[in-house]
Design an enzyme around this catalytic site. Sequence first.
Site, PDB file in Angstrom:
ATOM      1  NE  ARG A  94     -28.031  -3.337  -4.590  1.00 54.07           N
ATOM      2  CZ  ARG A  94     -27.257  -2.289  -5.092  1.00 54.07           C
ATOM      3  NH1 ARG A  94     -27.678  -1.373  -5.747  1.00 54.07           N
ATOM      4  NH2 ARG A  94     -26.130  -2.114  -4.704  1.00 54.07           N
TER       5      ARG A  94
ATOM      6  CE  LYS B  61     -24.801   5.587  -8.410  1.00 47.66           C
ATOM      7  NZ  LYS B  61     -24.908   5.298  -7.209  1.00 47.66           N
TER       8      LYS B  61
ATOM      9  NE  ARG C 107     -18.641   4.312  -6.297  1.00 50.56           N
ATOM     10  CZ  ARG C 107     -19.287   3.477  -6.935  1.00 50.56           C
ATOM     11  NH1 ARG C 107     -19.425   3.310  -8.315  1.00 50.56           N
ATOM     12  NH2 ARG C 107     -20.418   2.697  -6.141  1.00 50.56           N
TER      13      ARG C 107
ATOM     14  NE  ARG D  78     -23.448  -4.952  -6.015  1.00 49.71           N
ATOM     15  CZ  ARG D  78     -23.372  -3.617  -6.165  1.00 49.71           C
ATOM     16  NH1 ARG D  78     -24.307  -3.188  -7.058  1.00 49.71           N
ATOM     17  NH2 ARG D  78     -22.495  -2.827  -5.877  1.00 49.71           N
TER      18      ARG D  78
ATOM     19  NE  ARG E  10     -21.098  -0.814  -1.762  1.00 49.24           N
ATOM     20  CZ  ARG E  10     -22.283  -1.161  -2.143  1.00 49.24           C
ATOM     21  NH1 ARG E  10     -22.742  -2.128  -1.408  1.00 49.24           N
ATOM     22  NH2 ARG E  10     -22.727  -0.860  -3.354  1.00 49.24           N
TER      23      ARG E  10
HETATM   24  P1  AMP Z   1     -21.267  -0.131  -7.749  1.00 47.17           P
HETATM   25  O1  AMP Z   1     -21.945  -1.203  -8.552  1.00 47.17           O
HETATM   26  O2  AMP Z   1     -21.413   1.097  -8.524  1.00 47.17           O
HETATM   27  O3  AMP Z   1     -22.185  -0.160  -6.381  1.00 47.17           O
HETATM   28  O4  AMP Z   1     -19.841  -0.344  -7.564  1.00 47.17           O
HETATM   29  C1  AMP Z   1     -19.398  -1.595  -6.650  1.00 47.17           C
HETATM   30  C2  AMP Z   1     -18.045  -1.384  -6.294  1.00 47.17           C
HETATM   31  O5  AMP Z   1     -17.123  -1.328  -7.445  1.00 47.17           O
HETATM   32  C3  AMP Z   1     -17.670  -0.199  -5.516  1.00 47.17           C
HETATM   33  O6  AMP Z   1     -18.074  -0.280  -4.059  1.00 47.17           O
HETATM   34  C4  AMP Z   1     -16.227   0.022  -5.740  1.00 47.17           C
HETATM   35  O7  AMP Z   1     -15.603  -1.018  -5.027  1.00 47.17           O
HETATM   36  C5  AMP Z   1     -16.270  -0.439  -7.309  1.00 47.17           C
HETATM   37  N1  AMP Z   1     -16.215   0.718  -8.254  1.00 47.17           N
HETATM   38  C6  AMP Z   1     -17.246   0.854  -9.151  1.00 47.17           C
HETATM   39  N2  AMP Z   1     -17.071   2.218  -9.786  1.00 47.17           N
HETATM   40  C7  AMP Z   1     -16.003   2.764  -9.254  1.00 47.17           C
HETATM   41  C8  AMP Z   1     -15.505   3.772  -9.380  1.00 47.17           C
HETATM   42  N3  AMP Z   1     -15.758   4.807 -10.315  1.00 47.17           N
HETATM   43  N4  AMP Z   1     -14.172   4.080  -8.787  1.00 47.17           N
HETATM   44  C9  AMP Z   1     -13.695   3.194  -7.688  1.00 47.17           C
HETATM   45  N5  AMP Z   1     -14.332   1.969  -7.399  1.00 47.17           N
HETATM   46  C10 AMP Z   1     -15.505   1.898  -8.256  1.00 47.17           C
END
Ligand code: AMP
Length: 218
Positions: free
Chosen positions: A127, A13, A88, A160, A171
């Site tokens: 990554r 994404k 999400r 990360r 996750r």
């Molecule tokens: P991402 O960078 O989108 O993979 O997000 C990393 C982490 O941030 C996720 O594993 C969640 O812990 C938190 N996070 C990001 N977006 C959301 C969301 N919309 N709802 C809940 N947690 C989120």
Amino acid sequence: MNLVFIGAPGSGKGTQAKRLIESFGFIQLSTGDLLRNSIAKGEPLGMEAKKFMNNGALVPDGILVSLVSHFLDSLKPGQSVIYDGFPRTVNQALELGKMLESKKQGIDRVIYFNVDFSVLTARLTGRRTCSKCGEIYHVVTKPSKVDSVCDKCGGALTQRPDDKEEVISKRLSEYSANTAPTIDYYRSSGKFLEINAEADVGVVEKSILKFLNLDNNR
Ligand code: AMP
């Protein structure tokens, strides 16, 4: 235009969002990036979110809704937004609908990035992200020219904390439990595209541009 990108972590994404930003001036709302910035600044919200993120859990909806609401208030009229990683959960989808409605807007398109879980783990563990400009690399499929250094800006490439193997399975199970139902919520909307995001980056980009009627504009 309000465009939602939905898919598991590592489904590409963020990579596709960057391409649309560079070519068409979209703005990206990545809630993951917003949360990581808040952690880097040592803000209380970030500190609260960090406990969930480092365990691979979803951050509570209330925190996300407040972040997104501030983001929407900061937008200039007419800006095209990619929602990357938000919503999400079905509850977040309902809240986003209400927030946009209060601004006399709605969601115009939803794109679901479908990738098999076996592919995702390899993508996520390899990554690396530039700590300065956010460019995304992969140790095998897209390595930087100099080890751990960003080709674009010379920044340091980092992994990360939640891309470590032990956190990834959590996750992915959060994704199955909460985000998969959100996909079903949008699926019947008539403005939904499911793409095979295991395909080459360029092929995925082409299907997105076609769906958005932007394929003749470049
Ligand atoms: P991402 O960078 O989108 O993979 O997000 C990393 C982490 O941030 C996720 O594993 C969640 O812990 C938190 N996070 C990001 N977006 C959301 C969301 N919309 N709802 C809940 N947690 C989120």
